[in-house]
Design an enzyme around this catalytic site. Structure first.
Site, PDB file in Angstrom:
ATOM      1  N   ASP A 151       0.825  -1.206   0.000  1.00 15.19           N
ATOM      2  CA  ASP A 151       0.000   0.000   0.000  1.00 15.19           C
ATOM      3  C   ASP A 151       0.861   1.260   0.000  1.00 15.19           C
ATOM      4  OD1 ASP A 151      -2.540   1.192   0.004  1.00 15.19           O
ATOM      5  OD2 ASP A 151      -2.527   1.435   2.182  1.00 15.19           O
ATOM      6  N   ASP A 199       1.642   5.084  -5.526  1.00 16.56           N
ATOM      7  CA  ASP A 199       0.982   6.344  -5.196  1.00 16.56           C
ATOM      8  C   ASP A 199       1.796   7.508  -5.745  1.00 16.56           C
ATOM      9  OD1 ASP A 199      -0.215   8.550  -4.125  1.00 16.56           O
ATOM     10  OD2 ASP A 199       0.034   7.966  -2.026  1.00 16.56           O
ATOM     11  N   HIS A 221      -6.978   9.854   5.375  1.00 19.99           N
ATOM     12  CA  HIS A 221      -6.329   8.828   6.193  1.00 19.99           C
ATOM     13  C   HIS A 221      -6.389   9.204   7.670  1.00 19.99           C
ATOM     14  CE1 HIS A 221      -3.894   7.671   2.416  1.00 19.99           C
ATOM     15  NE2 HIS A 221      -4.753   6.714   2.653  1.00 19.99           N
ATOM     16  N   GLY A 227     -11.158   4.573   5.045  1.00 20.28           N
ATOM     17  CA  GLY A 227     -12.503   4.135   5.409  1.00 20.28           C
ATOM     18  C   GLY A 227     -12.858   4.275   6.877  1.00 20.28           C
ATOM     19  N   THR A 276      -6.783   2.479   9.977  1.00 21.76           N
ATOM     20  CA  THR A 276      -6.696   2.969  11.350  1.00 21.76           C
ATOM     21  C   THR A 276      -7.535   2.141  12.313  1.00 21.76           C
ATOM     22  OG1 THR A 276      -6.244   5.209  10.568  1.00 21.76           O
ATOM     23  CG2 THR A 276      -7.055   4.985  12.824  1.00 21.76           C
TER      24      THR A 276
END
Length: 283
Positions: A81, A103, A177, A207, A230
């Site tokens: 990620d 990213d 985030h 999310g 998280t």
């Protein structure tokens, strides 16, 4: 079961739902994520952040997650990620990861296309899926902080997807985030226009803290992958703290991590069921 790719799970019975993606940090979080998916009988995406993998000794964490994915009873994707470089993606591919996320959202759109396309060419040559990102999310994740969000321009979505050939595309629609300050409000106008302009599966990062009605609308409009990071950390650490504080003299490094793992599994099971089918009840 063979390790799954992102491309596999995003097209496998998920046309009317989304697949949950969850951050993993060690043996116990990885086992918890996979156990939750196995209880639900649904595919799952385990994510190891590039900042996590780059810490000394943490290549072993990547190897553990790959091994667990290969032994799972449901399709499990192992995804790197938020990699910021081609080299990070290559490192994960060599460790056996089945998907990488490059990213380039901090770059100009031209440079983002360039680095993403380079990763796609290398990854697809060995059967690895690639997720890209268009638009930047604010917030903090795994030690990295982005101060300002950059919302995705829906007009850029189809050209970026076509130019890069990504298997999935993360977009910025008001998500962030870390822990939200106040109630998050997603921009469904951007999402609807983005979904209408491409067949590439779209991804919702950040999310944790988004309510189920907004998740449901996101899936209804076309989100096919939803990231939870998280909440996995909060669940694990809060469980650990509560149990250790309740019996400090035990220093129970056997029972406490097992309980933390089960707490993570409960969270994951709930989310994967909701993302797959339960969201329809919120429409």
């Amino acid at each position: 079961m063979p390790i799954a790719t992102l491309k596999d799970v995003l097209k496998s019975g998920q046309e009317k739902g989304a697949v949950g993606a969850f951050s993993t940090y060690d043996l116990f979080t990885a086992q918890g994520v996979i156990a939750g998916a196995e209880r639900a009988g649904l595919p799952v995406i385990t994510m190891v952040g590039a900042p996590v993998l780059d810490k000394p000794g943490n290549e072993e964490v990547g190897k553990i997650v790959v091994q667990l994915a290969e032994q799972a009873k449901v399709p499990v994707v192992v995804l790197l990620d938020h990699a910021k470089s081609f080299e990070s993606c290559v490192k994960a591919i060599r460790l056996g990861f089945s998907a990488v996320m490059i990213d380039g959202s901090h770059l100009s759109i031209e440079d983002n296309v360039k680095v993403t396309k380079k990763v796609v060419e290398a990854a697809k040559a060995v059967g690895v899926s690639v997720e890209g990102e268009l638009g930047a999310l604010a917030g903090a994740e795994d030690g990295e902080t982005v101060m300002r969000a950059k919302m995705t321009n829906p007009l850029d979505v189809p050209s970026f997807a076509e130019a890069t050939g990504v298997d999935a595309l993360a977009i910025s629609i008001g998500n962030a985030h870390g822990l939200y300050k106040g109630k998050p409000m997603l921009d469904f106008n951007i999402l609807e226009k983005s979904c209408a302009s491409t067949e590439t599966p779209l991804v919702l990062h950040g999310g944790t803290g988004i309510d189920r009605k907004q998740f449901a609308r996101s899936i209804q409009f076309g989100m096919r992958k939803i990231n939870i990071g998280t909440e996995i950390k909060v669940t694990y650490m809060d469980t650990f703290t509560q149990l250790h504080t309740g019996n400090r003299e035990a220093y129970d490094l056997i029972g406490v991590p097992q309980a933390c793992k089960q707490a993570v599994a409960n969270v994951v099971e709930s989310y994967v069921r909701f993302f797959s089918n339960g969201w329809k009840e919120e429409i």
